[in-house]
Design a protein around this motif. Structure first.
Motif, PDB file in Angstrom:
ATOM      1  N   LYS A  16     -29.019 -10.986  49.924  1.00 41.36           N
ATOM      2  CA  LYS A  16     -30.221 -10.218  50.331  1.00 41.36           C
ATOM      3  C   LYS A  16     -30.102  -9.764  51.784  1.00 41.36           C
ATOM      4  CE  LYS A  16     -32.621 -10.343  46.556  1.00 41.36           C
ATOM      5  NZ  LYS A  16     -32.793  -9.123  45.811  1.00 41.36           N
ATOM      6  N   SER A  17     -29.406 -10.640  52.566  1.00 36.21           N
ATOM      7  CA  SER A  17     -29.225 -10.255  53.966  1.00 36.21           C
ATOM      8  C   SER A  17     -27.862 -10.716  54.467  1.00 36.21           C
ATOM      9  CB  SER A  17     -30.319 -10.875  54.828  1.00 36.21           C
ATOM     10  OG  SER A  17     -30.198 -12.275  54.795  1.00 36.21           O
ATOM     11  N   ILE A  18     -27.314  -9.906  55.361  1.00 38.42           N
ATOM     12  CA  ILE A  18     -26.018 -10.243  55.981  1.00 38.42           C
ATOM     13  C   ILE A  18     -26.157 -10.137  57.492  1.00 38.42           C
ATOM     14  CG2 ILE A  18     -24.540  -9.599  54.005  1.00 38.42           C
ATOM     15  CD1 ILE A  18     -24.110  -6.877  55.406  1.00 38.42           C
ATOM     16  N   SER A  19     -25.179 -10.679  58.204  1.00 38.46           N
ATOM     17  CA  SER A  19     -25.273 -10.634  59.665  1.00 38.46           C
ATOM     18  C   SER A  19     -25.270  -9.196  60.159  1.00 38.46           C
ATOM     19  CB  SER A  19     -24.071 -11.389  60.247  1.00 38.46           C
ATOM     20  OG  SER A  19     -22.887 -10.698  59.918  1.00 38.46           O
ATOM     21  N   ASP A  20     -25.907  -8.976  61.299  1.00 39.57           N
ATOM     22  CA  ASP A  20     -25.991  -7.618  61.849  1.00 39.57           C
ATOM     23  C   ASP A  20     -24.615  -7.072  62.183  1.00 39.57           C
ATOM     24  OD1 ASP A  20     -28.642  -7.661  61.565  1.00 39.57           O
ATOM     25  OD2 ASP A  20     -29.100  -8.135  63.687  1.00 39.57           O
ATOM     26  N   GLU A  21     -23.778  -8.010  62.645  1.00 40.59           N
ATOM     27  CA  GLU A  21     -22.408  -7.599  63.025  1.00 40.59           C
ATOM     28  C   GLU A  21     -21.657  -6.985  61.829  1.00 40.59           C
ATOM     29  OE1 GLU A  21     -18.299  -9.576  64.662  1.00 40.59           O
ATOM     30  OE2 GLU A  21     -20.050 -10.880  64.356  1.00 40.59           O
ATOM     31  N   LEU A  22     -21.806  -7.695  60.660  1.00 39.59           N
ATOM     32  CA  LEU A  22     -21.129  -7.202  59.450  1.00 39.59           C
ATOM     33  C   LEU A  22     -21.790  -5.908  58.950  1.00 39.59           C
ATOM     34  CD1 LEU A  22     -18.894  -7.812  57.371  1.00 39.59           C
ATOM     35  CD2 LEU A  22     -20.566  -9.111  56.059  1.00 39.59           C
ATOM     36  N   ALA A  23     -23.098  -5.896  59.017  1.00 34.64           N
ATOM     37  CA  ALA A  23     -23.829  -4.717  58.513  1.00 34.64           C
ATOM     38  C   ALA A  23     -23.489  -3.479  59.333  1.00 34.64           C
ATOM     39  CB  ALA A  23     -25.337  -4.989  58.573  1.00 34.64           C
ATOM     40  N   SER A  24     -23.225  -3.697  60.634  1.00 31.86           N
ATOM     41  CA  SER A  24     -22.938  -2.510  61.443  1.00 31.86           C
ATOM     42  C   SER A  24     -21.436  -2.249  61.595  1.00 31.86           C
ATOM     43  CB  SER A  24     -23.586  -2.697  62.831  1.00 31.86           C
ATOM     44  OG  SER A  24     -23.014  -3.846  63.439  1.00 31.86           O
TER      45      SER A  24
ATOM     46  N   ARG B  45     -12.506 -11.345  55.478  1.00 32.54           N
ATOM     47  CA  ARG B  45     -13.728 -11.574  56.264  1.00 32.54           C
ATOM     48  C   ARG B  45     -14.865 -12.046  55.361  1.00 32.54           C
ATOM     49  NH1 ARG B  45     -16.437  -8.411  60.589  1.00 32.54           N
ATOM     50  NH2 ARG B  45     -18.373  -9.582  60.966  1.00 32.54           N
ATOM     51  N   LEU B  46     -14.952 -11.419  54.172  1.00 26.86           N
ATOM     52  CA  LEU B  46     -16.018 -11.751  53.223  1.00 26.86           C
ATOM     53  C   LEU B  46     -15.851 -13.176  52.708  1.00 26.86           C
ATOM     54  CD1 LEU B  46     -16.099  -8.410  51.144  1.00 26.86           C
ATOM     55  CD2 LEU B  46     -17.454  -9.019  53.140  1.00 26.86           C
ATOM     56  N   VAL B  47     -14.560 -13.548  52.517  1.00 26.34           N
ATOM     57  CA  VAL B  47     -14.268 -14.932  52.077  1.00 26.34           C
ATOM     58  C   VAL B  47     -14.664 -15.897  53.188  1.00 26.34           C
ATOM     59  CG1 VAL B  47     -12.413 -16.497  51.373  1.00 26.34           C
ATOM     60  CG2 VAL B  47     -12.436 -14.158  50.514  1.00 26.34           C
ATOM     61  N   ALA B  48     -14.279 -15.536  54.431  1.00 28.61           N
ATOM     62  CA  ALA B  48     -14.560 -16.417  55.576  1.00 28.61           C
ATOM     63  C   ALA B  48     -16.062 -16.626  55.746  1.00 28.61           C
ATOM     64  CB  ALA B  48     -13.954 -15.819  56.825  1.00 28.61           C
ATOM     65  N   ASP B  49     -16.865 -15.578  55.497  1.00 26.87           N
ATOM     66  CA  ASP B  49     -18.323 -15.680  55.635  1.00 26.87           C
ATOM     67  C   ASP B  49     -18.987 -16.291  54.403  1.00 26.87           C
ATOM     68  OD1 ASP B  49     -17.858 -14.518  58.009  1.00 26.87           O
ATOM     69  OD2 ASP B  49     -18.832 -12.603  57.580  1.00 26.87           O
ATOM     70  N   SER B  50     -18.189 -16.706  53.427  1.00 22.37           N
ATOM     71  CA  SER B  50     -18.659 -17.295  52.159  1.00 22.37           C
ATOM     72  C   SER B  50     -19.750 -16.437  51.505  1.00 22.37           C
ATOM     73  CB  SER B  50     -19.234 -18.708  52.398  1.00 22.37           C
ATOM     74  OG  SER B  50     -18.296 -19.499  53.029  1.00 22.37           O
ATOM     75  N   LEU B  51     -19.485 -15.149  51.462  1.00 24.96           N
ATOM     76  CA  LEU B  51     -20.454 -14.220  50.851  1.00 24.96           C
ATOM     77  C   LEU B  51     -20.196 -14.065  49.351  1.00 24.96           C
ATOM     78  CD1 LEU B  51     -20.396 -11.502  53.644  1.00 24.96           C
ATOM     79  CD2 LEU B  51     -22.281 -13.066  53.125  1.00 24.96           C
ATOM     80  N   ASP B  52     -21.291 -13.709  48.655  1.00 27.86           N
ATOM     81  CA  ASP B  52     -21.163 -13.436  47.209  1.00 27.86           C
ATOM     82  C   ASP B  52     -20.785 -11.960  47.057  1.00 27.86           C
ATOM     83  OD1 ASP B  52     -21.434 -13.158  44.517  1.00 27.86           O
ATOM     84  OD2 ASP B  52     -23.647 -13.113  44.537  1.00 27.86           O
ATOM     85  N   TYR B  53     -19.558 -11.699  46.751  1.00 26.16           N
ATOM     86  CA  TYR B  53     -19.110 -10.304  46.706  1.00 26.16           C
ATOM     87  C   TYR B  53     -18.299 -10.023  45.426  1.00 26.16           C
ATOM     88  CZ  TYR B  53     -14.400 -11.890  47.686  1.00 26.16           C
ATOM     89  OH  TYR B  53     -13.189 -12.488  47.570  1.00 26.16           O
ATOM     90  N   GLN B  54     -18.163  -8.720  45.209  1.00 31.24           N
ATOM     91  CA  GLN B  54     -17.366  -8.272  44.047  1.00 31.24           C
ATOM     92  C   GLN B  54     -16.666  -6.965  44.402  1.00 31.24           C
ATOM     93  OE1 GLN B  54     -19.745  -7.361  40.623  1.00 31.24           O
ATOM     94  NE2 GLN B  54     -17.927  -7.014  39.354  1.00 31.24           N
ATOM     95  N   LEU B  55     -15.386  -6.848  44.044  1.00 30.09           N
ATOM     96  CA  LEU B  55     -14.664  -5.594  44.310  1.00 30.09           C
ATOM     97  C   LEU B  55     -14.734  -4.735  43.037  1.00 30.09           C
ATOM     98  CD1 LEU B  55     -12.805  -3.934  46.258  1.00 30.09           C
ATOM     99  CD2 LEU B  55     -10.881  -5.001  45.100  1.00 30.09           C
ATOM    100  N   VAL B  56     -15.290  -3.540  43.168  1.00 22.55           N
ATOM    101  CA  VAL B  56     -15.381  -2.681  41.973  1.00 22.55           C
ATOM    102  C   VAL B  56     -14.493  -1.438  42.159  1.00 22.55           C
ATOM    103  CG1 VAL B  56     -17.661  -3.415  41.182  1.00 22.55           C
ATOM    104  CG2 VAL B  56     -17.487  -1.594  42.874  1.00 22.55           C
ATOM    105  N   TYR B  57     -14.018  -0.885  40.976  1.00 21.62           N
ATOM    106  CA  TYR B  57     -13.096   0.269  40.979  1.00 21.62           C
ATOM    107  C   TYR B  57     -13.858   1.560  40.690  1.00 21.62           C
ATOM    108  CZ  TYR B  57      -9.578  -3.401  40.365  1.00 21.62           C
ATOM    109  OH  TYR B  57      -8.792  -4.505  40.501  1.00 21.62           O
ATOM    110  N   PHE B  58     -13.394   2.598  41.330  1.00 22.38           N
ATOM    111  CA  PHE B  58     -13.954   3.931  41.058  1.00 22.38           C
ATOM    112  C   PHE B  58     -12.811   4.885  40.721  1.00 22.38           C
ATOM    113  CE2 PHE B  58     -17.402   2.000  43.249  1.00 22.38           C
ATOM    114  CZ  PHE B  58     -18.557   2.623  42.800  1.00 22.38           C
ATOM    115  N   VAL B  59     -13.041   5.626  39.620  1.00 20.80           N
ATOM    116  CA  VAL B  59     -12.074   6.683  39.288  1.00 20.80           C
ATOM    117  C   VAL B  59     -12.804   8.004  39.483  1.00 20.80           C
ATOM    118  CG1 VAL B  59     -10.680   7.740  37.466  1.00 20.80           C
ATOM    119  CG2 VAL B  59     -10.792   5.245  37.643  1.00 20.80           C
TER     120      VAL B  59
END
Lengths: 487, 525
Positions: free
Chosen positions: B56-64, B94-108
């Motif tokens: 829902k929220s991430i650090s300002d540093e990452l967001a910017s 970086r996302l792993v280091a911040d222990s964030l819930d993330y997903q890499l998605v593909y675009f064609v």
């Protein structure tokens, strides 16, 4: 998906062209070898043939010469006189005036003192109506009969002649051809020689008379024509007659003898119903139908070929006329193959069905289409950047050299067998033509062939549905509704 | 071709999927392998990637962070579209280091795509050749020069063989080379041959010119006896040994002598034959009989025949049943021509059918021989070979052997219909009136060809019975051509009957035929 299909088709076409190119090479090399053997044997056999007896021998068969004429008023009398002066014992000359619009008939009547007769004309083979049949009281012209009929084309005119022909062998010729005085005796020989197989027809070589000296109906001095198209046709005729037909004759696979100079057994021509007037390739169609008939009746037979120069004609040197001729030839080939498609790869028809027919279908009928497709294919490869210059040049060089090889071989034949073009300059001109022909003339021939295909598809001149569905057997032509046949 | 094409397509369809499969296997199917593969590729046309955060929220540093350029969504954050997968992979740390819930998605092409679709898209690109796959190139860890010094010396051998390893190109080049050589050879041969042929033709003319003078002087200035008594020196005076040893000269000489022998008569013929032997050309002819080539043997036989070399007859006899048409024909011709007593049994016993061409040649010789010798033609009637029997009947007709009509009559009833036709023609030509019963019998036959032959014979030899039969045949006949023949015969045989057949008949066909027959201009048609 579409892209995949496109590349698949390209791959397939590439493979097909490669296979075709190699097939052309192999087949032409085989033809060269076969014709070499045939020519060697012919020259050997001919050394022992004495043609002196045949002119007077009661055993020699009689020959009916059939010469259709349409608007030939300018030379008809000289041509008829030349035919009447041939050296042979038993022969008759039948000139068929095929509804000429000029004064051909009047000139004949006047020159040969012709009178109308009460000839009981029996249309065993259906033809356009006959107006009158003329003969002369003058014994000098006792051999001459003139038929005056409504215009129906060459095949129809020949059919009228076949209906009244009285002798065993039919010699179907173009009235403007120059015949050697001994042409009949030479052409009749194969009919007399064979015992194991029935010789149903014999074809001869047509020589090119353009630029040559003609004395008393025989070419005395040979010269190569001046024009490029004329020279090209000299080479082409050598290839066709001295190489192609000799080779096919070797394996008894001849499917065509020239309509300008062909000899046929009359009983058989009548048995199959004569020429088919609704095709422009009537000469080829008749031979194929006769052979088909013999195969269906299971009678061993043969079509002979005499390579001696016995008949000469003027070939068209004008591009427009030549293009029309080639267009007609192509349509004739397509129509014949279409009419007799049942023979294709049918073992019942032996060499003809299994070898000659497929050869004609691929290498004669489809050749212009395949060659044109090859060009388009190359352009596509160039456009998509998948073009291999090395392979293209290699393949092109290979085909060019093959053409060079085949043409030089046929000229060599002529030199060995007849050596007509004695002047070294003539030979040099021919060699130059051999070298330039694939670049300068061949593309035109391919284009005219393609146009022939297009005209066939459009239905020009042919007999649409009948030709497309083909004959079920050789005798079917006889059973056709006569009104339809002569329409 | 039509039949082959479907098979060819099946063949292609069978093998091509294998090739296609092989291409797609370049891309690893497992997700880790696929990711590694994309790392090596870095950028692939049309492919892009995006990180989707479930936070829902991430650090300002990452967001910017301008590299990620995260944007806020209803469910979390999404990064910008990244076209370099190598970069995307590095950004993951970086996302792993911040222990964030993330997903890499593909675009064609900017459309969200599943792992499978992305895989398929990439495979298609490679298959169609629209994308060149990059491979992990491990660069040299050491200095290139020092590495090279460790490699054993090889003089670029592999590079040189590359041309030969492309078999197709090599094959085509070979064929071209072969064609070029043959075409060139052919043209050179043509020119050489032309020169030789012209030379030969000139030489022939020259030899003919040289030969004609001594031949003429020998023929016209010397008597036969003088020629027979000529010694070697005299012969050499006319025909020098230096020239006689040349085969072309000898051939021209033989041809000339034979040509003159054909045209000349009486003593001149004897002189030529004597000269032929004096020059030992007869031995040459005899030697040709032992040649392996059929045309040389035939040439020998022709020379023996033309020069009447009777002494060669025993040798010639061996060739009468040869399987070669030309040898057989010539041998029979010689025996007919040169034998003192022409015994036709050898002809009777021939097993090969004789052609019209042979018949024509034999007829010429037999006709000539029959003027001087007694020929027993009847032996031919006993032959097992029907073509010989037919030739025998023809000979009776052509030689006018009326004396053999009786023999023919005795066998005519029992022979094949083809032979009966020949016998009928012989009767007709020789005017054998006594055979009218046989003719009438043939008019009743079932074979139309035999009927026509009998009708023709009846027009000359028939009687009232023949006329009656012909009248009947005209009525029953349906073929126009046959009707014309029967009416013609009837017209020749019995005019009254002909009038009866035509006057009583209102058929248009019959009237046409009648007009034809009565037209004097069509007498022989």
């Amino acid at each position: 998906m579409y892209s995949f299909l496109f590349y698949l088709i390209l791959e397939f076409l590439g493979l097909m062209f490669l296979i075709l190119s190699f097939s052309v090479i192999v087949i032409y090399l085989i033809l060269m070898i076969l014709s070499a053997f045939e020519m060697r044997d012919y020259i050997r056999k001919n050394r022992f043939a004495d043609y002196g007896d045949i002119i007077t021998s009661p055993i020699a068969p009689g020959v009916s010469i059939l010469a259709p004429a349409f608007n030939e008023g300018q030379n008809i009398v000289q041509n008829a006189q030349s035919l009447l002066s041939l050296h042979y014992g038993k022969f008759e000359v039948i000139i068929i005036n095929d509804g000429s619009k000029d004064d051909s008939l009047d000139k004949l009547i006047q020159a040969f003192e012709l009178e109308k007769t009460n000839y009981a004309y029996n249309a065993e083979i259906e033809t356009k109506p006959i107006k009158a049949i003329y003969r002369s009281r003058n014994m000098s012209y006792r051999r001459l009969t003139v038929i005056d009929k409504e215009n129906g084309g060459k095949a129809d005119a020949l059919n009228a002649g076949i209906n009244i022909a009285d002798l065993e062998i039919l010699a179907c010729i173009d009235v403007d051809c120059i015949l050697s005085s001994e042409s009949i005796s030479r052409m009749v020989r194969p009919f007399m020689e064979e015992t194991n197989k029935k010789v149903i027809a014999v074809g001869g070589v047509i020589g090119i008379a353009n630029n040559c000296d003609v004395v008393n109906g025989t070419v005395t001095t040979y010269r190569v024509p001046e024009t490029q198209l004329g020279k090209f046709q000299v080479i082409e005729y050598f290839r066709a007659f001295l190489m192609g037909r000799m080779a096919w004759s070797r394996i008894n696979g001849l499917m065509l003898i020239s309509g300008a100079f062909g000899f046929f057994r009359k009983d058989l021509v009548r048995a199959v119903g004569g020429y088919f007037p609704k095709t422009v390739g009537e000469d080829m169609e008749l031979i194929v139908r006769m052979r088909r008939y013999m195969d269906e009746q299971k009678i061993p037979h043969k079509v002979g070929f005499v390579p001696d120069p016995l008949c000469w004609t003027e070939v068209p040197e004008d591009e427009q006329i030549l293009s029309r001729q080639r267009n007609r030839w192509m349509r004739g080939t397509i129509e014949t193959l279409q009419l007799h498609q049942a023979m294709q790869l049918n073992p019942k028809y032996g060499i003809l069905g299994m070898i000659s027919f497929p050869f004609w279908s691929i290498f004669e009928k489809s050749a212009p289409i395949l060659e044109a497709s090859g060009v388009i294919y190359t352009l596509i490869l160039l456009a998509i950047g998948d073009f291999s210059a090395v392979y293209f040049i290699a393949l092109l060089a290979m085909m060019y050299l093959l053409s060079l090889l085949v043409s030089s071989f046929s000229v060599l034949y002529e030199q060995i067998a007849f050596n007509h073009y004695k002047d070294k300059k003539d030979l040099q001109k021919l060699i130059w033509m051999i070298i330039t022909e694939p670049i300068l003339v061949h593309p035109k021939i391919v284009f005219w062939g393609v146009m022939g295909h297009i005209d066939f598809i459009k239905g020009k001149g042919g007999w649409g549905i009948m030709i497309r569905s083909g004959f079920k057997n050789a005798e079917e032509k006889k059973k056709l509704n006569p009104q339809v046949t002569s329409s | 071709m039509k039949k082959i094409l479907p098979w060819f397509i099946v063949f292609l369809l069978f093998f091509l999927p294998g090739v296609i499969q092989a291409q797609s296997q370049i891309i690893p199917e497992d997700s880790i392998g696929f990711r590694d593969f994309l790392i090596v590729q870095k950028e692939v046309p049309g492919l892009s990637y995006r990180y989707v955060l479930g936070e829902k929220s991430i650090s300002d540093e990452l967001a910017s962070d301008s590299i990620y350029q995260f944007s806020k969504t209803d469910t979390g954050y999404v990064s910008r579209l990244i076209s370099d997968f190598d970069l995307a992979e590095r950004l993951e740390n970086r996302l792993v280091a911040d222990s964030l819930d993330y997903q890499l998605v593909y675009f064609v092409f900017s459309n969200l795509s599943s792992h499978e679709s992305t895989y398929e898209y990439l495979a298609n690109l490679i298959r169609n050749g629209d994308y060149q796959v990059k491979f992990d190139e491990d660069g040299p860890k050491e200095d290139l020069v020092s590495l090279a010094s460790k490699a054993p010396y090889s003089p670029l051998q592999k590079f040189k063989l590359r041309f030969f390893s492309d078999y197709q190109l090599f094959g085509v080049t070979l064929v071209i080379f072969f064609f070029f050589l043959v075409a060139l050879g052919m043209i050179v041969f043509m020119l050489v041959m032309k020169a030789r042929k012209n030379k030969r033709e000139n030489l022939l003319k020259e030899y003919e010119r040289i030969i004609i003078d001594p031949l003429t002087s020998l023929l016209f200035e010397k008597e036969l006896k003088e020629i027979q008594e000529m010694d070697q020196n005299e012969i050499e005076f006319y025909f020098p040994q230096t020239l006689l040893s040349k085969s072309l000269y000898k051939d021209v000489l033989v041809e000339r002598i034979i040509g003159l022998n054909k045209r000349m008569k009486g003593e001149f013929k004897d002189k030529l034959k004597s000269l032929y032997k004096k020059l030992e050309l007869d031995k040459n002819s005899m030697d040709l009989l032992r040649n392996k080539k059929w045309d040389r043997v035939t040439m020998g036989l022709v020379q023996i025949n033309e020069m009447d070399l009777v002494e060669a007859l025993p040798e010639v006899k061996k060739f009468t049943n040869s399987s070669n048409f030309h040898i057989r024909s010539q041998a029979v011709a010689i025996l007919l021509n040169l034998s003192d007593q022409v015994d036709l049994t050898f002809l009777r016993d021939q097993t090969f059918p004789i052609s019209l061409w042979q018949q024509m040649n034999y007829l010429r010789i037999i006709r000539f021989a029959s003027l001087q010798k007694d020929l027993k033609l009847e032996v031919l009637f006993d032959s097992q070979n029907s073509s010989i029997r037919i030739f025998g009947y023809k000979l009776v007709r052509m030689l006018g052997r009326m004396d053999l009509i009786g023999v023919l009559s005795s066998i005519a009833g029992g022979v094949a219909e083809e032979e009966k036709i020949e016998i009928l023609e012989t009767y007709s030509t020789l005017g054998a009136h006594m055979e009218v019963d046989f003719i009438n019998e043939c008019l009743h036959a079932q074979n139309p060809n035999l009927n026509l032959a009998a009708a023709k014979a009846a027009s000359v030899l028939g009687n009232s019975e023949s006329a009656e039969i012909l009248f009947g045949l005209i009525k029953s006949e349906t073929s126009f051509g046959n009707k014309l023949h029967y009416l013609k015969s009837l017209y020749e045989l019995d005019r009254e009957k002909f009038d009866q057949a035509t006057l009583d008949n209102s058929s248009n066909e019959i009237l046409k035929i009648k007009d034809h027959i009565l037209d004097p201009m069509l007498q022989n048609v």
